[in-house]
Design an enzyme around this catalytic site. Sequence first.
Site, mmCIF file in Angstrom:
data_model
loop_
_atom_site.group_PDB
_atom_site.id
_atom_site.type_symbol
_atom_site.label_atom_id
_atom_site.label_comp_id
_atom_site.label_asym_id
_atom_site.label_seq_id
_atom_site.Cartn_x
_atom_site.Cartn_y
_atom_site.Cartn_z
ATOM 1 N N CYS A 105 0.822 -1.213 0.000
ATOM 2 C CA CYS A 105 0.000 0.000 0.000
ATOM 3 C C CYS A 105 0.859 1.268 0.000
ATOM 4 C CB CYS A 105 -0.956 0.005 1.196
ATOM 5 S SG CYS A 105 -0.187 -0.479 2.740
ATOM 6 N N ARG B 40 8.923 -10.977 0.986
ATOM 7 C CA ARG B 40 9.371 -10.956 2.383
ATOM 8 C C ARG B 40 10.360 -12.074 2.568
ATOM 9 N NH1 ARG B 40 4.052 -9.170 5.861
ATOM 10 N NH2 ARG B 40 3.685 -7.442 4.454
ATOM 11 N N GLU C 86 11.694 -14.488 4.556
ATOM 12 C CA GLU C 86 11.408 -15.173 5.815
ATOM 13 C C GLU C 86 12.518 -16.183 5.989
ATOM 14 O OE1 GLU C 86 8.476 -14.509 7.421
ATOM 15 O OE2 GLU C 86 7.042 -13.897 5.884
ATOM 16 N N ARG D 151 3.903 -20.039 3.410
ATOM 17 C CA ARG D 151 4.891 -19.079 3.896
ATOM 18 C C ARG D 151 6.002 -19.037 2.868
ATOM 19 N NH1 ARG D 151 5.262 -16.872 8.976
ATOM 20 N NH2 ARG D 151 7.323 -16.119 9.531
ATOM 21 N N GLU E 172 -4.432 -5.920 -2.575
ATOM 22 C CA GLU E 172 -4.287 -4.895 -1.543
ATOM 23 C C GLU E 172 -5.361 -3.844 -1.751
ATOM 24 O OE1 GLU E 172 -2.219 -4.895 1.039
ATOM 25 O OE2 GLU E 172 -2.231 -2.809 1.713
ATOM 26 N N ASP F 158 -6.972 -9.388 12.101
ATOM 27 C CA ASP F 158 -6.446 -10.475 11.269
ATOM 28 C C ASP F 158 -7.555 -11.473 10.978
ATOM 29 O OD1 ASP F 158 -3.850 -9.713 10.990
ATOM 30 O OD2 ASP F 158 -3.000 -11.212 12.346
ATOM 31 N N GLU G 39 -3.104 -17.221 9.195
ATOM 32 C CA GLU G 39 -3.504 -15.843 8.929
ATOM 33 C C GLU G 39 -3.501 -15.651 7.416
ATOM 34 O OE1 GLU G 39 -0.699 -12.731 9.951
ATOM 35 O OE2 GLU G 39 -1.888 -11.601 8.487
ATOM 36 N N ASN H 265 -5.602 -9.323 6.449
ATOM 37 C CA ASN H 265 -5.872 -8.397 7.547
ATOM 38 C C ASN H 265 -6.639 -7.188 7.048
ATOM 39 O OD1 ASN H 265 -3.903 -6.897 6.236
ATOM 40 N ND2 ASN H 265 -2.326 -7.319 7.757
ATOM 41 N N CYS I 255 -6.204 0.009 5.012
ATOM 42 C CA CYS I 255 -5.818 -0.950 3.984
ATOM 43 C C CYS I 255 -6.169 -2.353 4.423
ATOM 44 C CB CYS I 255 -4.321 -0.865 3.651
ATOM 45 S SG CYS I 255 -3.248 -1.707 4.821
ATOM 46 N N ARG J 174 -2.509 -17.944 0.305
ATOM 47 C CA ARG J 174 -2.981 -18.432 1.595
ATOM 48 C C ARG J 174 -4.481 -18.711 1.601
ATOM 49 N NH1 ARG J 174 0.212 -15.757 6.592
ATOM 50 N NH2 ARG J 174 2.268 -16.563 6.058
HETATM 51 N N1 SER Z 1 -0.244 -3.668 3.937
HETATM 52 C C1 SER Z 1 -0.759 -4.579 4.909
HETATM 53 C C2 SER Z 1 0.299 -5.532 5.388
HETATM 54 O O1 SER Z 1 1.403 -5.479 4.909
HETATM 55 C C3 SER Z 1 -1.938 -5.343 4.347
HETATM 56 O O2 SER Z 1 -1.571 -6.125 3.267
HETATM 57 O O3 SER Z 1 0.046 -6.321 6.238
HETATM 58 ZN ZN ZN Z 2 -1.482 -2.140 3.419
#
Ligand code: SER
Ligand code: ZN
Length: 530
Positions: free
Chosen positions: A305, A335, A337, A346, A354, A418, A437, A440, A466, A473
């Site tokens: 976002c 990410r 991880e 994951r 988004e 979440d 999860e 969110n 957002c 997932r």
């Molecule tokens: N921007 C939020 C997050 O990174 C929702 O995707 O969790």
């Molecule tokens: Zn966001």
Amino acid sequence: MRFKGVVRIELSRSLNQDDSKALEEAIREVSLSLVKGFRDPEDGGRVLSWRSEDRFLVLEVESRRLRIDEAAMRVRNSLEASLGSSRRIGVRDIELESALVEIDGEIRVSTKLPFVKSIEAGDKQTTIHLKTLGEKDLKKPILLRLLRLLSEKELKAGWRGKTEHWQLVKESKIKFTTPITMEDPNKILEEAGLVKRFSIGQWLYTPLATYLMNMVREIFIREVVIPLGFTEAVFPKMYPLEIGLKTGHLRGTINSMVFASLPKTYNIEEFEELTDYMYVTNEAPPEEVGNYLRYPEYFLCYAQCEPFYWFFGGELIDDASIPVKWFDRSGPSFRWESGGIYGLERVIEFHRVEIVWLGRPEQVIQIRNELLSEYEKFMDRVLDIEWREAWVTPWYYEQSGAVERVEEFNIDRPGTIDFELWLPYRGPREDRKAWLEVGNLSIHGTKFTEPFRIKHNRGETLWTGCSGFGSQRWLTAFLAQRGFNPDNWPPKLRDYLNRNPPPEPVATVTYPKTRTGREELEKLVKFLWR
Ligand code: SER
Ligand code: ZN
């Protein structure tokens, strides 16, 4: 936290016997100014001792809540006011010497930080000695940020070991007295060859896997996102570092971000040594390649976002242009991880819808509440699966490394909800690890409108919100509860399958790799083509 320091004030002339009464009065005024605004005077500052030497007044000061830079400035201003009016003595200069900050707990700070002279770390206490500060330094935001950093570190040190906030808000009823399946969909998708591991935490989704992922995602967009009036935008997926400075990501999540570098030059001839080397050895040593690259000036999409806040940053918004309601599904997020990478659940590269919005606080809250109720319908009526919602440490705190207390659940306040879906293959519902999860939903208050300077033309407060829908997932959780057999799917998904014929799976001489994999694929083909 405690502060101590010596404030040295240079006056416009030397003090003499005739000034002594006025001087004592002035020191009393200073003491009062140091506790001003504190309900408990203990929290403010105190003058521990003072002396006058020619044109100088030297005061030893300590304080608790009152930052030492502010304390020094209060001393200065108070003396200027009282000595100015009683004795026509002005203040020429101010210095804060031997200032120190004592912090409860052991914290780590770099001596490379501006204004830090030395650090003494003990078990229960850390003392930071500051360099001598002049009037200009005392007014600098760098010092304010340094002191804010230290107080955040102190707070964090006190919280060490405490788990993050998680409070159950709502849960669906039990839908499966006996689960439809206990199989791990990640395994089936991989074995049957619908996805193939590309690199750590990265997959190639074959057309059939893409079809399944799109099915859940398209229905979500059709049922939830579009009816609520969100329109599609395309956001960049590589961000200049400056963006991460504003959102806080570079402080909070630098350990899990993926960075990008441009080549040092566009001139291919300058690469010749390297390209020849790779040609002859058929190797690409990263450390060699690195020599030809610039430092990383970008990081790859993390929260997805960020570009939305950037776009409205510096703009003046009027009532006619809000609320703004957009969504982006145009590319992956990254990410790194380091541990716990697993299946499609994951990963390092993932796909997400988004949803973003901007408006006045009441608009932003209302949009969040509409989304929340549509999400619930989507989980309950469309996918018809078991879900729960939790009030958690907001992602925008977690990801920016900010230290804030999470307040109890309140639907009208900024915060993050979440969505979690049950994975029967991982264990019974009571087991926290059996819930995934998948997305969110947040409102951020002014967390982004402030640093990006998103302003209303009549000075009204603007908030943002957002919501992230993790495509991989949602699909794996749906398949974990309802399996691959459409007989067990709810009507809207079966309907999608009937209207949109799925693409052929990949089957070559050597692929899928194993016999079980081939059998899984055969089963799947029977399910999906009837
Ligand atoms: N921007 C939020 C997050 O990174 C929702 O995707 O969790
Ligand atoms: Zn966001």
